[in-house]
Scaffold this motif. Structure first.
Motif, PDB file in Angstrom:
ATOM      1  N   GLU A 171      13.579  19.906 -15.899  1.00 31.97           N
ATOM      2  CA  GLU A 171      14.622  19.344 -16.757  1.00 31.97           C
ATOM      3  C   GLU A 171      14.821  17.857 -16.470  1.00 31.97           C
ATOM      4  OE1 GLU A 171      15.958  20.951 -19.149  1.00 31.97           O
ATOM      5  OE2 GLU A 171      15.226  22.973 -18.666  1.00 31.97           O
ATOM      6  N   PRO A 172      15.368  17.100 -17.442  1.00 28.86           N
ATOM      7  CA  PRO A 172      15.714  15.701 -17.194  1.00 28.86           C
ATOM      8  C   PRO A 172      16.639  15.568 -15.983  1.00 28.86           C
ATOM      9  CG  PRO A 172      15.840  16.175 -19.527  1.00 28.86           C
ATOM     10  CD  PRO A 172      15.631  17.495 -18.841  1.00 28.86           C
ATOM     11  N   GLY A 173      16.351  14.591 -15.139  1.00 27.42           N
ATOM     12  CA  GLY A 173      17.139  14.388 -13.928  1.00 27.42           C
ATOM     13  C   GLY A 173      16.744  15.308 -12.791  1.00 27.42           C
ATOM     14  N   GLU A 174      15.625  16.027 -12.934  1.00 25.95           N
ATOM     15  CA  GLU A 174      15.209  17.009 -11.934  1.00 25.95           C
ATOM     16  C   GLU A 174      13.849  16.626 -11.354  1.00 25.95           C
ATOM     17  OE1 GLU A 174      14.538  21.886 -11.588  1.00 25.95           O
ATOM     18  OE2 GLU A 174      14.622  20.914 -13.551  1.00 25.95           O
ATOM     19  N   LYS A 175      13.648  16.965 -10.092  1.00 25.68           N
ATOM     20  CA  LYS A 175      12.347  16.822  -9.429  1.00 25.68           C
ATOM     21  C   LYS A 175      11.925  18.182  -8.896  1.00 25.68           C
ATOM     22  CE  LYS A 175      12.141  14.449  -5.510  1.00 25.68           C
ATOM     23  NZ  LYS A 175      11.982  13.286  -4.595  1.00 25.68           N
ATOM     24  N   ARG A 176      10.701  18.590  -9.244  1.00 24.51           N
ATOM     25  CA  ARG A 176      10.193  19.891  -8.801  1.00 24.51           C
ATOM     26  C   ARG A 176       8.795  19.732  -8.232  1.00 24.51           C
ATOM     27  NH1 ARG A 176       9.228  24.039 -12.570  1.00 24.51           N
ATOM     28  NH2 ARG A 176       9.259  25.384 -10.751  1.00 24.51           N
ATOM     29  N   ALA A 177       8.560  20.375  -7.093  1.00 20.73           N
ATOM     30  CA  ALA A 177       7.235  20.444  -6.481  1.00 20.73           C
ATOM     31  C   ALA A 177       6.821  21.906  -6.436  1.00 20.73           C
ATOM     32  CB  ALA A 177       7.259  19.853  -5.074  1.00 20.73           C
ATOM     33  N   TYR A 178       5.638  22.208  -6.950  1.00 19.91           N
ATOM     34  CA  TYR A 178       5.224  23.610  -7.040  1.00 19.91           C
ATOM     35  C   TYR A 178       3.710  23.708  -7.148  1.00 19.91           C
ATOM     36  CZ  TYR A 178       5.219  22.252 -11.995  1.00 19.91           C
ATOM     37  OH  TYR A 178       5.003  21.601 -13.183  1.00 19.91           O
ATOM     38  N   ILE A 179       3.192  24.900  -6.959  1.00 19.81           N
ATOM     39  CA  ILE A 179       1.782  25.184  -7.186  1.00 19.81           C
ATOM     40  C   ILE A 179       1.643  25.711  -8.613  1.00 19.81           C
ATOM     41  CG2 ILE A 179      -0.245  26.492  -6.487  1.00 19.81           C
ATOM     42  CD1 ILE A 179       0.606  24.484  -4.408  1.00 19.81           C
ATOM     43  N   ALA A 180       1.036  24.904  -9.474  1.00 24.32           N
ATOM     44  CA  ALA A 180       0.791  25.330 -10.848  1.00 24.32           C
ATOM     45  C   ALA A 180      -0.471  26.183 -10.861  1.00 24.32           C
ATOM     46  CB  ALA A 180       0.629  24.108 -11.751  1.00 24.32           C
ATOM     47  N   SER A 181      -0.375  27.368 -11.433  1.00 26.82           N
ATOM     48  CA  SER A 181      -1.482  28.321 -11.375  1.00 26.82           C
ATOM     49  C   SER A 181      -1.929  28.740 -12.763  1.00 26.82           C
ATOM     50  CB  SER A 181      -1.068  29.578 -10.588  1.00 26.82           C
ATOM     51  OG  SER A 181      -0.701  29.244  -9.271  1.00 26.82           O
ATOM     52  N   HIS A 182      -3.236  28.923 -12.886  1.00 28.22           N
ATOM     53  CA  HIS A 182      -3.821  29.456 -14.118  1.00 28.22           C
ATOM     54  C   HIS A 182      -5.109  30.164 -13.724  1.00 28.22           C
ATOM     55  CE1 HIS A 182      -4.935  29.800 -18.333  1.00 28.22           C
ATOM     56  NE2 HIS A 182      -6.143  29.356 -18.000  1.00 28.22           N
ATOM     57  N   ASN A 183      -5.150  31.486 -13.920  1.00 28.62           N
ATOM     58  CA  ASN A 183      -6.286  32.300 -13.467  1.00 28.62           C
ATOM     59  C   ASN A 183      -6.553  32.012 -11.990  1.00 28.62           C
ATOM     60  OD1 ASN A 183      -6.509  33.367 -16.069  1.00 28.62           O
ATOM     61  ND2 ASN A 183      -7.981  31.825 -16.717  1.00 28.62           N
ATOM     62  N   ASP A 184      -7.752  31.545 -11.645  1.00 26.67           N
ATOM     63  CA  ASP A 184      -8.069  31.268 -10.242  1.00 26.67           C
ATOM     64  C   ASP A 184      -7.775  29.825  -9.836  1.00 26.67           C
ATOM     65  OD1 ASP A 184      -8.997  33.862  -9.888  1.00 26.67           O
ATOM     66  OD2 ASP A 184     -11.054  33.339 -10.452  1.00 26.67           O
ATOM     67  N   ILE A 185      -7.252  29.013 -10.752  1.00 26.96           N
ATOM     68  CA  ILE A 185      -7.023  27.593 -10.471  1.00 26.96           C
ATOM     69  C   ILE A 185      -5.610  27.389  -9.940  1.00 26.96           C
ATOM     70  CG2 ILE A 185      -6.964  25.273 -11.448  1.00 26.96           C
ATOM     71  CD1 ILE A 185      -8.836  26.328 -13.666  1.00 26.96           C
ATOM     72  N   LYS A 186      -5.507  26.655  -8.828  1.00 18.48           N
ATOM     73  CA  LYS A 186      -4.205  26.312  -8.259  1.00 18.48           C
ATOM     74  C   LYS A 186      -4.156  24.802  -8.079  1.00 18.48           C
ATOM     75  CE  LYS A 186      -3.637  30.723  -5.847  1.00 18.48           C
ATOM     76  NZ  LYS A 186      -2.721  31.240  -6.880  1.00 18.48           N
ATOM     77  N   LEU A 187      -3.057  24.212  -8.556  1.00 10.66           N
ATOM     78  CA  LEU A 187      -2.906  22.767  -8.502  1.00 10.66           C
ATOM     79  C   LEU A 187      -1.533  22.409  -7.937  1.00 10.66           C
ATOM     80  CD1 LEU A 187      -4.245  21.927 -12.080  1.00 10.66           C
ATOM     81  CD2 LEU A 187      -5.498  21.669  -9.937  1.00 10.66           C
ATOM     82  N   PRO A 188      -1.477  21.691  -6.809  1.00 10.42           N
ATOM     83  CA  PRO A 188      -0.184  21.235  -6.279  1.00 10.42           C
ATOM     84  C   PRO A 188       0.344  20.062  -7.103  1.00 10.42           C
ATOM     85  CG  PRO A 188      -1.969  20.689  -4.762  1.00 10.42           C
ATOM     86  CD  PRO A 188      -2.598  21.341  -5.933  1.00 10.42           C
TER      87      PRO A 188
END
Length: 316
Positions: free
Chosen positions: A6-23
């Motif tokens: 959301e606007p005004g927000e900071k998020r750090a996460y592992i984005a996942s799709h099938n076998d792909i993981k992206l920090p």
């Protein structure tokens, strides 16, 4: 990738799709502005920008920036953990040569497809951050690509100067077809988005000087885009290169450099020697032109057809 910040927000996460993981870290500013993608780890053994982006993501405050910063900490997670020079161990492919990718292709082609669909499609500006691999000694420089669109090319050049880097390489060798864009930043350029490549640091090191410089470059780009307050950091004495000449070895064996990065050369300057496995000189590599050494191999292995030296040709 199914994640909302959301606007005004900071998020750090592992984005996942099938076998792909992206920090990923998304810093969605409370105030409107452009969307900037900063990516590291397209090649998994190029470390300074990875640490620089960690610092930047922690330092940014979503309540005070204008626009959105998407930090892709590691585009090639498998290559990073596989300790591989440029390649993905799952299919032995170079991510920066597989764009725009394919959703049904090999592991690397699927990453390229995902980055094209889920990242490039959402941004206004892009910096793909690299450094020299374990075999390469590099002079810090930024590639400013051009694709024949005068307005886009001029904006991209201004963006490159705004990094504050002194050495700027004009680069027009990539295909101009969005369906065959080849590299990560060229995928942006062929879609009308300024996309730079920075080269900061070398020899697969994680030295503080390179990390801090890469960090400064990211902040400089944000200042240029009015995402952060501050004065623009254009280098007072920029050096513009109109081309890069790669000098090839004609033999397998050992390469020994005779010059180093930043050295000025002229036709006939001895750059290095190639010896066979018994120490007999097979080739003395010489400069074919005037220029500045931008890259030279510091490790001995060399194959026939490889380029252990790159010379930047200055634009007068």
């Amino acid at each position: 990738m199914g994640e909302t910040t959301e606007p005004g927000e900071k998020r750090a996460y592992i984005a996942s799709h099938n076998d792909i993981k992206l920090p990923v870290t998304v810093v969605n500013g409370a105030k409107s502005g452009p969307t900037l993608l900063l990516a590291a780890g397209t090649h998994g053994d190029e470390f300074p920008s990875m640490f620089a982006l960690q610092r930047l993501a922690k330092a940014l405050d979503a309540s005070t920036i204008n626009g959105t910063v998407i930090v892709l900490h590691l585009a090639n997670l498998d290559g990073f953990h596989g300790r591989r020079l440029a390649l993905n161990p799952k299919d032995e492919k170079n991510l920066n040569r597989e764009f725009p990718g394919s959703p049904t292709g090999t592991a690397t082609e699927q990453i390229a497809d995902l980055l094209t669909r889920e990242f490039i499609s959402k941004i206004d500006f892009f910096v793909d951050m690299h450094s020299g691999s374990s075999n390469q000694k590099l002079l810090n420089h930024v590639y400013s690509p051009f694709v024949g669109d005068k307005k886009l090319d001029a904006l991209t050049f201004d963006f490159a100067k705004a990094t504050g880097m002194q050495h700027i390489v004009m680069y027009g060798d990539r295909p101009r077809d969005p369906a065959n864009s080849v590299s990560f930043p060229n995928t942006a350029m062929t879609r009308g988005i300024p996309g730079l490549t920075t080269e900061i640091g070398h020899l697969a090191q994680r030295d503080e000087k390179s990390i801090e410089f890469a960090f400064d470059v990211t902040k400089n780009t944000m200042i240029f885009l009015s995402m952060l307050p501050g004065e623009r950091a254009v280098h007072p004495k920029p050096v513009i290169y109109k081309d890069v000449k790669y000098i090839k070895s004609e033999h397998d064996g050992f390469f020994t450099p005779l010059k180093t990065i930043g050295d000025k050369v002229k036709p006939g300057t001895r750059l290095g020697t190639v010896t066979d496995y018994f120490g007999n000189i097979q080739q003395t590599i010489t400069a074919p032109t005037h220029g500045t050494i931008l890259m030279i191999n510091e490790t001995p292995p060399v194959k026939n057809g490889e380029s252990p030296v790159a010379i930047g040709i200055v634009q007068k």
